[in-house]
Design a protein around this motif. Sequence first.
Motif, mmCIF file in Angstrom:
data_model
loop_
_atom_site.group_PDB
_atom_site.id
_atom_site.type_symbol
_atom_site.label_atom_id
_atom_site.label_comp_id
_atom_site.label_asym_id
_atom_site.label_seq_id
_atom_site.Cartn_x
_atom_site.Cartn_y
_atom_site.Cartn_z
ATOM 1 N N THR A 41 59.629 71.872 25.890
ATOM 2 C CA THR A 41 60.809 72.731 25.815
ATOM 3 C C THR A 41 61.735 72.236 24.713
ATOM 4 O O THR A 41 62.127 71.067 24.700
ATOM 5 C CB THR A 41 61.572 72.733 27.160
ATOM 6 N N LEU A 54 69.834 78.075 22.235
ATOM 7 C CA LEU A 54 68.521 78.702 22.297
ATOM 8 C C LEU A 54 67.532 77.749 22.955
ATOM 9 O O LEU A 54 67.540 76.549 22.676
ATOM 10 C CB LEU A 54 68.036 79.045 20.889
ATOM 11 N N TYR A 56 63.349 77.372 23.769
ATOM 12 C CA TYR A 56 62.004 77.878 23.497
ATOM 13 C C TYR A 56 60.982 76.975 24.171
ATOM 14 O O TYR A 56 61.099 75.751 24.129
ATOM 15 C CB TYR A 56 61.748 77.948 21.988
ATOM 16 N N TRP A 58 56.785 76.077 25.047
ATOM 17 C CA TRP A 58 55.337 76.135 24.866
ATOM 18 C C TRP A 58 54.737 75.536 26.123
ATOM 19 O O TRP A 58 55.150 74.447 26.550
ATOM 20 C CB TRP A 58 54.910 75.335 23.640
ATOM 21 N N ASP A 73 56.654 80.767 23.222
ATOM 22 C CA ASP A 73 57.813 81.540 22.780
ATOM 23 C C ASP A 73 57.841 81.612 21.255
ATOM 24 O O ASP A 73 57.321 80.731 20.568
ATOM 25 C CB ASP A 73 59.109 80.886 23.265
ATOM 26 N N THR A 74 58.471 82.645 20.750
ATOM 27 C CA THR A 74 58.714 82.781 19.319
ATOM 28 C C THR A 74 60.121 82.287 19.040
ATOM 29 O O THR A 74 61.090 82.791 19.621
ATOM 30 C CB THR A 74 58.575 84.243 18.868
ATOM 31 N N MET A 75 60.253 81.281 18.166
ATOM 32 C CA MET A 75 61.578 80.793 17.771
ATOM 33 C C MET A 75 62.237 81.843 16.891
ATOM 34 O O MET A 75 61.619 82.336 15.940
ATOM 35 C CB MET A 75 61.468 79.475 17.011
ATOM 36 N N LYS A 76 63.474 82.162 17.207
ATOM 37 C CA LYS A 76 64.230 83.135 16.424
ATOM 38 C C LYS A 76 65.469 82.433 15.891
ATOM 39 O O LYS A 76 66.385 82.123 16.648
ATOM 40 C CB LYS A 76 64.588 84.341 17.284
ATOM 41 N N MET A 183 54.174 77.103 17.224
ATOM 42 C CA MET A 183 54.921 78.265 17.710
ATOM 43 C C MET A 183 55.297 79.139 16.516
ATOM 44 O O MET A 183 55.602 78.623 15.440
ATOM 45 C CB MET A 183 56.210 77.814 18.422
#
Length: 188
Positions: A41, A54, A56, A58, A73-76, A183
């Motif tokens: 995380t 944020l 994210y 895996w 998750d997709t990091m934004k 990711m």
Amino acid sequence: MKSAVCLASVLVLAAIIIGGCSETSNAPDDANDHDVITTVTFTLRPTNVVGDILVYVWEDIDGVGGNNPNRIDTMKLSEGVLYACTVKLENRSVNPTIDLTPSIQEEKDAHQFLYTISEQQGAVIVLDRDSRDLPVGLLFNLQSTTEPAPAPGTFSMSLYHYDTSTDKVAGVPGSETDVSIEMPVLRR
């Protein structure tokens, strides 16, 4: 005669059971659990702008070699933002879940995280150091670029374990990988 044979059989069986138990019972509870990392995380806190924290994740709950990861998750990332980041490592395949982050921190001389991110997305700077002033990687900054990203990118992390602290060299992978993940990264 039969009772002597029975007694001998019982003693041999007891020795096997006790011998088998003593190998596992003498080990510290988490001594070998750092090899079983099912969940990673990342928490990203913007430092140069007001913004949301944020998180994210895996996760590969059945571990390496089984099914594909069940969550990636997709990091934004926002353009031009400096994020202060932490990583948490867990084994969620057991109950209760084991947080492995403290043991990695405790054994930081024998561990190193190596991070990469697509150039068009940003750069990673590791902040924490071990007793020899070598990078660890539980704490890092992620600086997103100010230019628009033309395409999605990739963020990857590998945690390496070194047999001895003298084997550890900054930026050089170790002989044992505790976890390696990738990711997708997008710019918002």
